[in-house]
Write a protein that holds these residues in place. Structure first.
Motif, PDB file in Angstrom:
ATOM      1  N   ALA A   1      31.811  49.830  28.745  1.00  0.00           N
ATOM      2  CA  ALA A   1      30.927  49.176  29.779  1.00  0.00           C
ATOM      3  C   ALA A   1      32.096  48.253  30.147  1.00  0.00           C
ATOM      4  O   ALA A   1      33.144  47.322  30.016  1.00  0.00           O
ATOM      5  N   ASP A   2      32.105  48.263  31.757  1.00  0.00           N
ATOM      6  CA  ASP A   2      32.563  47.059  32.791  1.00  0.00           C
ATOM      7  C   ASP A   2      32.673  45.702  32.417  1.00  0.00           C
ATOM      8  O   ASP A   2      33.367  45.132  32.529  1.00  0.00           O
ATOM      9  N   LYS A   3      31.143  45.265  31.656  1.00  0.00           N
ATOM     10  CA  LYS A   3      31.659  44.106  31.049  1.00  0.00           C
ATOM     11  C   LYS A   3      32.659  43.634  29.458  1.00  0.00           C
ATOM     12  O   LYS A   3      32.691  42.459  29.316  1.00  0.00           O
ATOM     13  N   ALA A   4      33.297  44.526  29.270  1.00  0.00           N
ATOM     14  CA  ALA A   4      34.021  44.297  27.988  1.00  0.00           C
ATOM     15  C   ALA A   4      35.022  43.749  28.918  1.00  0.00           C
ATOM     16  O   ALA A   4      36.061  45.407  28.574  1.00  0.00           O
ATOM     17  N   GLN A   5      36.153  42.921  29.069  1.00  0.00           N
ATOM     18  CA  GLN A   5      37.416  42.378  29.361  1.00  0.00           C
ATOM     19  C   GLN A   5      37.875  41.254  28.611  1.00  0.00           C
ATOM     20  O   GLN A   5      36.818  40.443  28.125  1.00  0.00           O
ATOM     21  N   PRO A   6      38.914  41.838  29.039  1.00  0.00           N
ATOM     22  CA  PRO A   6      40.248  41.385  27.894  1.00  0.00           C
ATOM     23  C   PRO A   6      40.224  39.396  28.346  1.00  0.00           C
ATOM     24  O   PRO A   6      40.211  39.429  29.380  1.00  0.00           O
ATOM     25  N   ARG A   7      40.515  38.859  27.794  1.00  0.00           N
ATOM     26  CA  ARG A   7      40.589  37.340  28.545  1.00  0.00           C
ATOM     27  C   ARG A   7      41.795  37.236  28.965  1.00  0.00           C
ATOM     28  O   ARG A   7      42.755  37.752  28.438  1.00  0.00           O
ATOM     29  N   ARG A   8      41.700  36.945  30.073  1.00  0.00           N
ATOM     30  CA  ARG A   8      42.583  36.395  31.426  1.00  0.00           C
ATOM     31  C   ARG A   8      42.980  34.889  31.909  1.00  0.00           C
ATOM     32  O   ARG A   8      41.508  34.370  31.441  1.00  0.00           O
ATOM     33  N   GLU A   9      43.592  34.578  32.402  1.00  0.00           N
ATOM     34  CA  GLU A   9      44.203  32.847  33.040  1.00  0.00           C
ATOM     35  C   GLU A   9      44.914  33.415  34.151  1.00  0.00           C
ATOM     36  O   GLU A   9      45.028  34.440  34.248  1.00  0.00           O
ATOM     37  N   ASP A  10      44.641  32.397  35.043  1.00  0.00           N
ATOM     38  CA  ASP A  10      45.168  31.799  36.046  1.00  0.00           C
ATOM     39  C   ASP A  10      44.618  32.807  36.375  1.00  0.00           C
ATOM     40  O   ASP A  10      45.979  33.439  37.739  1.00  0.00           O
ATOM     41  N   HIS A  11      43.651  33.861  36.700  1.00  0.00           N
ATOM     42  CA  HIS A  11      42.804  34.270  37.804  1.00  0.00           C
ATOM     43  C   HIS A  11      42.281  33.726  38.702  1.00  0.00           C
ATOM     44  O   HIS A  11      41.966  32.863  38.796  1.00  0.00           O
ATOM     45  N   VAL A  12      41.809  34.853  40.067  1.00  0.00           N
ATOM     46  CA  VAL A  12      40.548  33.741  40.779  1.00  0.00           C
ATOM     47  C   VAL A  12      39.721  35.432  40.682  1.00  0.00           C
ATOM     48  O   VAL A  12      39.621  36.442  40.685  1.00  0.00           O
ATOM     49  N   VAL A  13      38.308  34.566  40.276  1.00  0.00           N
ATOM     50  CA  VAL A  13      36.917  35.635  40.050  1.00  0.00           C
ATOM     51  C   VAL A  13      36.363  35.434  41.346  1.00  0.00           C
ATOM     52  O   VAL A  13      36.387  34.455  42.154  1.00  0.00           O
ATOM     53  N   VAL A  14      35.911  36.878  41.905  1.00  0.00           N
ATOM     54  CA  VAL A  14      35.907  37.107  43.268  1.00  0.00           C
ATOM     55  C   VAL A  14      33.671  37.188  43.061  1.00  0.00           C
ATOM     56  O   VAL A  14      34.584  38.657  42.316  1.00  0.00           O
ATOM     57  N   VAL A  15      33.396  36.977  43.919  1.00  0.00           N
ATOM     58  CA  VAL A  15      32.028  37.241  43.225  1.00  0.00           C
ATOM     59  C   VAL A  15      31.005  37.602  44.426  1.00  0.00           C
ATOM     60  O   VAL A  15      31.214  36.487  45.216  1.00  0.00           O
ATOM     61  N   GLY A  16      30.992  38.656  44.169  1.00  0.00           N
ATOM     62  CA  GLY A  16      30.138  39.465  45.862  1.00  0.00           C
ATOM     63  C   GLY A  16      31.581  40.535  46.566  1.00  0.00           C
ATOM     64  O   GLY A  16      32.184  40.042  47.085  1.00  0.00           O
ATOM     65  N   LEU A  17      30.953  41.670  46.845  1.00  0.00           N
ATOM     66  CA  LEU A  17      31.475  42.622  47.611  1.00  0.00           C
ATOM     67  C   LEU A  17      31.427  43.280  48.487  1.00  0.00           C
ATOM     68  O   LEU A  17      31.392  44.347  48.573  1.00  0.00           O
ATOM     69  N   GLY A  18      30.707  42.487  49.427  1.00  0.00           N
ATOM     70  CA  GLY A  18      30.082  42.987  50.562  1.00  0.00           C
ATOM     71  C   GLY A  18      31.287  42.780  51.502  1.00  0.00           C
ATOM     72  O   GLY A  18      32.074  42.665  51.069  1.00  0.00           O
ATOM     73  N   ASN A  19      30.763  42.586  52.884  1.00  0.00           N
ATOM     74  CA  ASN A  19      32.193  42.460  53.752  1.00  0.00           C
ATOM     75  C   ASN A  19      33.523  41.777  53.862  1.00  0.00           C
ATOM     76  O   ASN A  19      33.915  41.856  53.320  1.00  0.00           O
ATOM     77  N   VAL A  20      32.232  39.984  53.449  1.00  0.00           N
ATOM     78  CA  VAL A  20      33.403  39.097  53.502  1.00  0.00           C
ATOM     79  C   VAL A  20      34.281  39.539  51.783  1.00  0.00           C
ATOM     80  O   VAL A  20      35.335  39.210  51.612  1.00  0.00           O
ATOM     81  N   GLY A  21      33.559  39.782  50.728  1.00  0.00           N
ATOM     82  CA  GLY A  21      34.406  39.657  49.149  1.00  0.00           C
ATOM     83  C   GLY A  21      34.825  40.722  48.846  1.00  0.00           C
ATOM     84  O   GLY A  21      36.243  40.831  48.630  1.00  0.00           O
ATOM     85  N   THR A  22      35.123  41.816  50.023  1.00  0.00           N
ATOM     86  CA  THR A  22      35.840  42.465  50.031  1.00  0.00           C
ATOM     87  C   THR A  22      36.740  42.963  50.494  1.00  0.00           C
ATOM     88  O   THR A  22      38.293  42.684  49.893  1.00  0.00           O
ATOM     89  N   ARG A  23      36.916  41.959  51.267  1.00  0.00           N
ATOM     90  CA  ARG A  23      38.142  41.657  52.166  1.00  0.00           C
ATOM     91  C   ARG A  23      39.225  40.168  51.423  1.00  0.00           C
ATOM     92  O   ARG A  23      40.237  40.470  51.609  1.00  0.00           O
ATOM     93  N   VAL A  24      38.184  39.985  51.031  1.00  0.00           N
ATOM     94  CA  VAL A  24      39.028  38.743  50.333  1.00  0.00           C
ATOM     95  C   VAL A  24      40.064  39.132  49.055  1.00  0.00           C
ATOM     96  O   VAL A  24      40.815  38.473  48.628  1.00  0.00           O
TER      97      VAL A  24
END
Length: 605
Positions: A347-370
Motif C-alpha cells: 500500500a502506497d499510504k504506508a510510509q515510514p516517518r520522515r523528517e526534513d523532507h519536502v512534500v509535493v502535491v500534484g504531479l502534473g507538468n509543474v509538480g513533475t518539474r519541481v
C-alpha cells in the motif's frame, strides 16, 4: 464549420476586415490559465499597449476549473474542437503576425503548427510544450518557431520558495554572467542594480528609487568564493540531514508503534533499577554483576531460595514479573514491524516517518518539474497525487521517490506523508479549492508549516496569503505569460525574474530613428519602480556600457538593457519605437516624455 461562421458573424466589422485595421493580428489557441494571461498581456495591459488585434480559438466546452477566457473584452472568439486548416482560415490566420498554441497537448500542438504553416507559410509560431527533447526537433522543423514550457519556467521559483531561498535566475549578456542574489551574499562591486526590498513580506517594493534599500540585487557572477558560499552551505546542510545515524534512528522509531515502544522502555528501566539494587543487597556483587544477574533472572527465571534475605527475594519476584511482560512485548514488536513492512510493500499510504523532507502535491507538468529539481538538489521528497496515472508517477518510481496515491485535501493523506516533520509543503495541482484545503489541513497538522500554494487568481492568492498567513502563493501562468508574450511579439526579452508574486523582465530595447528618446539623456528612459537602465550599447558596437551615466545622450541605433515591470517595458517600447502619428512637416513632437506612473504598493506584477 457552421459554428465558426456563426461566431464570425457576431464580431465587430473592424475585426472582419483584415485590411481595415493596420494593427498586427495574433491568433491564440487554448482556454487554460496560461492562454488567459497571455491574451490579457497582448491586449494592452502589458507589452503591446492596445496595439494588436487578438483572435482566440477555444473548444466548445469549458472545464470548470479553468478561467473564462470568453469574458475578456476586445477579442474575437471562435469555437472549434479541431485546430485544422479550415479553423485557421476562419480565424484569419492568413496575414497574421503570429500564432500561439497553448493547449496542454504536445503532439496536438505540433499538428496544429503544421496546419498553420499550410495556411500561412513562415508565420511566427509559439508552442507550449512539456517534452524538452521533442521541442528541439520542432525548432528544426519550423523556420520561425519558439518552443517554451511554462512548467520549466515556474519550477525554479517554486523550488526556491520551498527552500526559503532566492529563485535561481542566471543569464549571460554583454560578456557577463548575471544572477539574482541577496545583497549580503555578494561583494559591493559585483552588484549591477537593486531589484527589490523584500524584508517586509506585506510591503515589498520592486525597483525602489533608492537602490541601496534593495536587499535583492542583480549581481555579476565572477567565480570568486563569495559566489559559491551559499551553495557550499546548502551542500553541508544536506549532508548533515542525510547523516546515517539519523537515518538509522528514524528507521528504528518507525519499526514499532509508539505504545509498544513506551511499554518496552518501562520494562527495561525496571530491569536496570533492580539490577542496581542487587549490587547493594548482596555482598560482594558489583554494579556490572548486578545488572547481569537482573537480566538473567528476567529472561530465564530464578530458583526459589528460602535462605535468601527479604530484599533479594522481592527483587527476584519483580524481575520474574518483568520477564513475563518483556517476552510478549518483544514478540509484539517483531510482529508489528513485519506487518508494517508488508503494508509498506502493498500500500502506497504506508510510509515510514520522515523528517526534513519536502512534500509535493500534484504531479502534473509543474509538480513533475519541481519534484525532479528537488531530487537533483539532494532534497528528500515525498510525492502525493490522487491520480495513479498522473504525468509524474513514472518519474517518481524511476527516481525511487516515495509516492502516495490519495487526496491531499484529506488530513490522513498528509499525515501519511509525515507533513508534521517536513521542511515545506508544495501544493501544485490545478484545482484552487483542493489546493487551499490541502494547505489549511497541512497547517492543522503543523502550525508553523512552510506552505507554497499554487493558485490561479492573483487577487484571491493575495487575500489567502494575508488571511491564512500562507507563506507564498504563486500563479504558474502569471509567471510564464510575459515570456510567451515576448516570444509571440518577437521582443528581445533576455530573462524573467520572479520576485515573490511580481515578475521583472530583463530586456534589450533598440532606439529607432525618430523615436522620442533620440537626443534625450539615458535618465529619460528610466522610471522609479517601473524601469531601470542597467546598460547601454552604442550603435555599431557589440559590448555594452554598464551603469551608464544618466546624462549620456541617446542616438538612433543605440540599445538599452533594462530591468522593468511589464507595464514599464510597454511604456519604454513606445518611447524607443517609431512615432505613432508624426507630423509630415515638423516630424515627431519633442515635448516632455510622457511618464509611466509608478504602480500602487499593493499591485502585483
Amino acid at each position: 464549420m457552421a459554428d465558426l461562421w456563426r461566431d464570425r458573424a457576431r464580431q465587430p466589422r473592424w475585426l472582419l476586415r483584415p485590411g481595415g485595421d493596420a494593427r498586427p493580428h495574433y491568433v491564440v489557441c487554448g482556454q487554460e490559465a496560461l492562454a488567459f494571461h497571455l491574451v490579457n498581456t497582448l491586449l494592452g495591459t502589458e507589452l503591446s499597449t492596445g496595439s494588436v488585434r487578438v483572435t482566440v480559438i477555444v473548444p466548445h466546452r469549458r472545464r470548470l476549473n479553468e478561467p473564462d477566457i470568453r469574458s475578456i473584452r476586445g477579442i474575437r472568439l471562435i469555437k472549434s474542437d479541431r485546430l485544422d486548416e479550415d479553423t485557421f482560415r476562419a480565424a484569419g490566420l492568413a496575414g497574421a503576425a503570429g500564432l500561439a498554441l497553448m493547449r496542454q497537448d504536445d503532439v496536438g500542438n505540433i499538428h496544429a503548427a503544421l496546419c498553420a504553416q499550410a495556411v500561412e507559410p513562415g508565420i511566427r509560431v509559439v508552442l507550449r510544450m512539456f517534452n524538452g527533447s521533442l521541442a528541439n526537433g520542432v525548432r528544426q522543423l519550423l523556420p520561425d518557431c519558439a518552443v517554451l514550457s511554462d512548467a520549466s519556467m515556474a519550477a525554479p521559483a517554486f523550488v526556491a520558495a520551498a527552500l526559503g531561498e532566492v529563485t535561481p535566475t542566471y543569464f549571460r549578456h554583454g560578456g557577463r554572467t548575471l544572477h539574482v542574489a541577496r545583497r549580503v551574499e555578494v561583494r559591493p562591486e559585483q552588484v549591477v542594480c537593486g531589484l527589490a526590498d523584500t524584508r517586509e513580506r506585506n510591503d515589498q517594493r520592486v525597483l525602489p528609487e533608492d537602490e541601496d534599500e534593495a536587499d535583492l540585487v542583480l549581481a555579476e557572477a565572477t567565480g570568486q568564493p563569495s559566489d559559491v558560499e551559499r551553495t557550499a552551505r546548502r551542500v553541508s546542510r544536506d549532508r548533515q540531514r542525510r547523516n546515517p545515524l539519523r537515518v538509522f534512528g528514524r528507521a528504528v522509531r518507525s519499526f514499532v508503534t509508539r505504545k509498544i515502544g513506551i511499554a518496552t522502555m518501562v520494562v527495561l528501566v525496571v530491569i536496570a533499577v533492580f539490577g542496581f539494587l542487587l549490587s547493594f543487597t548482596q555482598p560482594g556483587v558489583t554494579l556490572r554483576q548486578g545488572l547481569y544477574l537482573a537480566v538473567v533472572i528476567t529472561l530465564s527465571g530464578a530458583d526459589a531460595g528460602l535462605e535468601k534475605n527479604g530484599p533479594v527475594q522481592v527483587i527476584e519476584v519483580v524481575l520474574n514479573l518483568a520477564g513475563l511482560a518483556l517476552v510478549p512485548l518483544i514478540t509484539a514488536a517483531v510482529v508489528d514491524g513485519i506487518v508494517n513492512a508488508r503494508l509498506a510493500l502493498t500500500a502506497d499510504k504506508a510510509q515510514p516517518r520522515r523528517e526534513d523532507h519536502v512534500v509535493v502535491v500534484g504531479l502534473g507538468n509543474v509538480g513533475t518539474r519541481v519534484m525532479a529539481q528537488l531530487h537533483d538538489l539532494g532534497i528528500e521528497v515525498v510525492a502525493i497525487d490522487k491520480d495513479p496515472n498522473a504525468r509524474g508517477v513514472p518519474l517518481a518510481h524511476r527516481l525511487g521517490i516515495p509516492l502516495i496515491i490519495g487526496d491531499a485535501a484529506q488530513e490522513e493523506t498528509l499525515v501519511a506523508a509525515s507533513v508534521a516533520g517536513c521542511r515545506a509543503l508544495l501544493v501544485l495541482s490545478t484545482d484552487d479549492v483542493s489546493n487551499l484545503q490541502a494547505a489549511l489541513n497541512g497547517r492543522s497538522v503543523k502550525e508553523d508549516l512552510r506552505v507554497v500554494l499554487r493558485l490561479f487568481d492573483g487577487d484571491f492568492a493575495s487575500r489567502i496569503q494575508r488571511a491564512f498567513n500562507i507563506n507564498i502563493s504563486r500563479s504558474v501562468s502569471y509567471l510564464a505569460a510575459p515570456s510567451f508574450a515576448a516570444a509571440l511579439l518577437n521582443r528581445a526579452v533576455i530573462a524573467t525574474i520572479p520576485v515573490e508574486r511580481h515578475v521583472l523582465l530583463i530586456a534589450e530595447v533598440p532606439v529607432v530613428a525618430g523615436a522620442l528618446l533620440v537626443g534625450r539623456p539615458v535618465g529619460a528612459a528610466g522610471q522609479p519602480r517601473s524601469v531601470r537602465v542597467i546598460a547601454l550599447t552604442r550603435a555599431g558596437q557589440s559590448r555594452p556600457l554598464w551603469s551608464p551615466g544618466v546624462d549620456e545622450r541617446l542616438a538612433a541605433g543605440d540599445r538599452l538593457t533594462v530591468v522593468a515591470r511589464r507595464a514599464g517595458l510597454s511604456w519604454l517600447l513606445k518611447q524607443a519605437g517609431p512615432p505613432t502619428d508624426p507630423d509630415p512637416d515638423t516630424g515627431p513632437a519633442r515635448g516632455p516624455l510622457p511618464t509611466q506612473p509608478a504602480p500602487p504598493a499593493g499591485e502585483v506584477d
